[in-house]
Design a protein around this motif. Sequence first.
Motif: not given
Length: 251
Positions: A158-161, A87-89, A188-189, A77-84
Amino acid sequence: MGNSPLISSGSDINSAYQKTRRYFRRLFKFEQMDFQFALWQMFYLLAAPQKLTKVFRARKNFKSQYARDDPAFLILFAGALCLTSIGFAVALGYSFTQFLKFLVVEIFIDCIGIGVVIATTLWYVTNKFLKPKNIPQDVEWGFAFDIHLNAFFPPLILLHFLLLIFYNLFLNPGNGHIGFAALIFGNLFWLAASIYYIYITFLGYNSMQILKNTNLFLVPIPWLIFIYLVTVYQGFNISTAVFAMYKRRVV
């Protein structure tokens, strides 16, 4: 006999402490973690979250607790949060320093900070109002926080990827039919992410057979749909507002 509740309470506190200590001791023992099972959980959180109900109940039957004792899900979960967040940044044009600030806020405020508040509130509410008085077992705080992490994962994707794929469309919707379509689709997202969070939260608490009236967790969904329709009618682009807020955070 009169002291038995106190003894039981102390025993519960010691048990919770031991479980927490054991959990964090495993945090850096990667060879003991079941990452394949954690990935399976993540997949079904997105595809069919109702299937995880059986997992919660099986964990209670075999390990005498609903909360996870394996940190593998937390690590992924922490890895997914960092990766997304990377991308967001990139999509928002952050500098490296701004990215680090954004990541810290995202982890310690949006995920953990708000999660602790939500988990603690629902832990108190469920134990106080949804659990029959004659049942000695309580909802574990650790499980309440697990439910938050479960519910937070699909909105994160949904929101960060996925939302980043349509970033320019939603941030600059333009005029006319294309702009209105972007408004409907973009908002809708956020509706889907909110409903996902509520539904998975409901599934988590509903898996505990000691609780009653857990369908109350689903009450906000019609209101969320109403709010969505209002934002579309008013022409309020949620993505534009949130992205602007994210940019102000790191300035």
